[in-house]
Enzyme design. Structure first.
Site, short mmCIF file in Angstrom:
data_model
loop_
_atom_site.label_atom_id
_atom_site.label_comp_id
_atom_site.label_asym_id
_atom_site.label_seq_id
_atom_site.Cartn_x
_atom_site.Cartn_y
_atom_site.Cartn_z
N THR A 1 10.06 -2.23 15.13
CA THR A 1 11.28 -2.72 15.78
C THR A 1 11.60 -1.88 17.02
OG1 THR A 1 12.72 -1.25 14.49
CG2 THR A 1 12.24 -3.42 13.55
N ASP A 2 12.49 -2.42 17.86
CA ASP A 2 12.99 -1.62 18.97
C ASP A 2 14.51 -1.69 18.97
OD1 ASP A 2 13.89 -3.96 20.25
OD2 ASP A 2 12.10 -4.14 21.47
N GLN A 3 15.15 -1.11 19.96
CA GLN A 3 16.60 -1.00 19.91
C GLN A 3 17.33 -2.33 20.07
OE1 GLN A 3 17.42 1.79 23.12
NE2 GLN A 3 18.21 0.14 24.39
N MET A 4 16.59 -3.40 20.38
CA MET A 4 17.22 -4.72 20.42
C MET A 4 17.43 -5.23 18.99
SD MET A 4 15.92 -7.73 23.02
CE MET A 4 15.59 -6.85 24.55
#
Lengths: 135, 135, 135, 135
Positions: free
Chosen positions: A15-18
């Protein structure tokens, strides 16, 4: 036409910060689909590389993103050979979460030898990858 | 047309057992190019996301691989806006090692709000991304 | 004692859905510090591996996390050799954002040959890595 | 004491040019072990984060590497809680390939709220993580 389905869970690392899966990771999932496709037709990619010295070098890769995948989702990748010759192979992929299509992709590969020069796919792999023999 | 060039070294982590850079990492490099492109035209992507709540969600990504990149190579990514509307933007990329083109790519993005629904790009960003105003 | 400082920006790809950098990526940053440390003392790690066939295989790695790093932060890694013998070397690291210590770490490495068996560090590298000669 | 075992295959993306798994990826595997440990005791980490707003923030992580893992190896991660209080938890991990121990590790985590401030683990999770109640 052989179609392979392989399923795994989205990793937190993906995952990423979005709050959704980072876009480059879908290409890692295509790799998982490709490897399991090969296994399903009787080719262990590790052996193909080690024993026969045949590398599948990517020359083109594309992904279309329809819906985001999220942490802990179960993703199913459907993989099949879209086209193949003795010199190259093209895989197609569809990725699903809860039976909904979230992304589709394709990758083209050339067969290379250990010296990174193009080689013809050894005959023993022809049928598996759907390569037609010449008349 | 604005073109940004950003340069960095290939990380050991980015290689795979083929001895070259793993194919998905080129999409991370496109992200680096994209972020530096934005910075060069006066947009800090972090602020756009945090302050204006505008996300650049990828809907399509492609890469063509010409020559492998290797550990410790200096890679230069050239990034520019290929097309843009108030709803979406498309970036083009070229990647070079020692002035030789090793890969080219493109990514398409929709502008989304924090609720992941499509939004129009705020007017203050129009000129920067080359969005033409309507007559 | 030689200390190297190297600075880079946090990539979007390095964040996770918690909105901060995923913990495993700090070890990638240690690699960046290590490589630049080597370059600063005159050793190009790529050459050491390719020309002399000496690999730095990690046998232990640790990181302490004090404050989260975020996307687009400028991170400075300070790297130095904590201890070294002809068989092994231990690096220490400190990571800073805006001059605040955010994490510290260490990694221990054995010197291996191409066959993955332990080797003694070639004499030409002794002084660089601070290996003391025997009386 | 609850011990969870989870098994997966090494991905091509996880290897590096040394021909073995890149060292930072073992920490991703610990995450997989941790998540499956939680699932096995009845905690879906995704829900703990989303519904209860409790984050498991890493404050310390360590790995000892004994033997390299290679592409396509089946890796089994054994995970258990080594220590726990209402403020923090420490996990231990052992990683095996073909029943041989290849690496061991541990991670310490604090419980944080959505504002990244320390919180006490909600009572409903105490027994699961082995937190002893005060007399």
């Amino acid at each position: 036409m052989e179609i392979n389905e392989t399923t795994f869970r989205v990793r937190y690392a993906e995952t990423d910060q979005m709050g959704v899966v980072y876009y480059a990771n879908y290409f890692v999932w295509m790799e998982l689909g490709r490897v399991e496709y090969c296994r399903s037709i009787g080719v262990r990619y590790r052996d193909m590389e080690q024993q026969d010295g045949v590398l599948l070098a990517v020359i083109d890769a594309q992904c279309r993103y329809r819906r985001p995948a999220r942490y802990d989702d179960e993703v199913t990748v459907r993989t099949w050979v879209f086209a193949s010759t003795r010199k190259a192979v093209e895989f197609s992929y569809e990725m699903y979460v809860r039976e909904e299509l979230i992304a589709s992709g394709r990758t083209k590969h050339m067969f290379l030898g250990r010296d990174f020069r193009p080689v013809s796919l050894p005959v023993k792999y022809h049928a598996m990858f759907g390569v037609r023999e010449r008349a």
